[in-house]
Design an enzyme around this catalytic site. Sequence first.
Site, PDB file in Angstrom:
ATOM      1  CB  SER A  40      -0.930   0.009   1.223  1.00  0.00           C
ATOM      2  OG  SER A  40      -1.874  -1.020   1.145  1.00  0.00           O
ATOM      3  CD  GLU A  61      -0.249   0.722  13.343  1.00  0.00           C
ATOM      4  OE1 GLU A  61      -0.839   0.225  12.379  1.00  0.00           O
ATOM      5  OE2 GLU A  61      -0.442   0.366  14.543  1.00  0.00           O
ATOM      6  NE  ARG A 170      -7.319   2.438  -1.889  1.00  0.00           N
ATOM      7  CZ  ARG A 170      -8.306   1.742  -1.313  1.00  0.00           C
ATOM      8  NH1 ARG A 170      -9.031   2.308  -0.370  1.00  0.00           N
ATOM      9  NH2 ARG A 170      -8.564   0.512  -1.675  1.00  0.00           N
TER      10      ARG A 170
END
Length: 318
Positions: A40, A61, A170
């Site tokens: 991604s 994260e 994106r």
Amino acid sequence: MKKYENTGSKDTRSGFGAGLTELGQKNENVVALCADLIGSLKMDDFKKNHPERFFQIGIAEANMIGIAAGLTIGGKIPFTGTFANFSTGRVYDQIRQSVAYSDKNVKICASHAGLTLGEDGATHQILEDVGLMKMLPGMTVINTCDYNQTKAATIAIADHHGPVYLRFGRPVVPNFTPADQPFEIGKAVVLNEGSDVTLIATGHLVWEALLAAEALEKDGISAEVINIHTIKPLDDAAILASIAKTGCVVTAEEHNILGGLGESVSRLLATQHPAPQEFVAVNDTFGESGTPEQLMEKYGLNAAAIENAAKKVLTRKR
């Protein structure tokens, strides 16, 4: 007005991947960390070419930010990669304490920002990230408009010492900035000169601002278009010079109307050059599931909305 052409639509996250790949080849201190989203974030090539400098942290994260901060102590330049929601909201404490307060040279690189994340819906469509990041002392905040600019920004931030938040997206969007255009942190780019109204846009809304300027020109309205790729530090001089000429401004961003680019411009105008301003942004609400095109239309983040805002602010100026 100067006509900008779409040379081939691409996603801005691929610009980040290309920039990171180039950095890997020319700067051995650059390392990359990812939170289980290699594909991604388009970090595949960096991992393939420099496996010893790539760290797959997994869905952890907060740990990724802590590791990145630690790596800077040894002279490394860490680039972290995950979705914008996870890059900021989920790890704000770690960014504030371990990166910003500690002035660590970490590059927080965030994809899938804003409504154009699309079908994943409101939980992933963060619209508060620019506000979160710009409030941190010492944090540089960058929001790029196309593939070429994202690649250039990725390369440029490696030479900037200090924490950086780099925001991209994106969807496939028009690629219209020159591939060889230097990226200067904190320096606005005037895309079109005008005399009646200033259109200040960032990220995906820059192309829409250019389209709006074309439409306004047909109505005899001369619009100046400024690409603010760096929201912090803001290019005060460029903004003030433009508004001194036009007398009014529209700000456009794929972000909450609270805390984003528009409020930064308002602060500048309030303290140095009061002028009418209209905002094109998400009006203090969460998003929802839908295609990027559907969402940008529903929430009023497109050329038509910018055109309407320009005509409205012109009536206030007069």
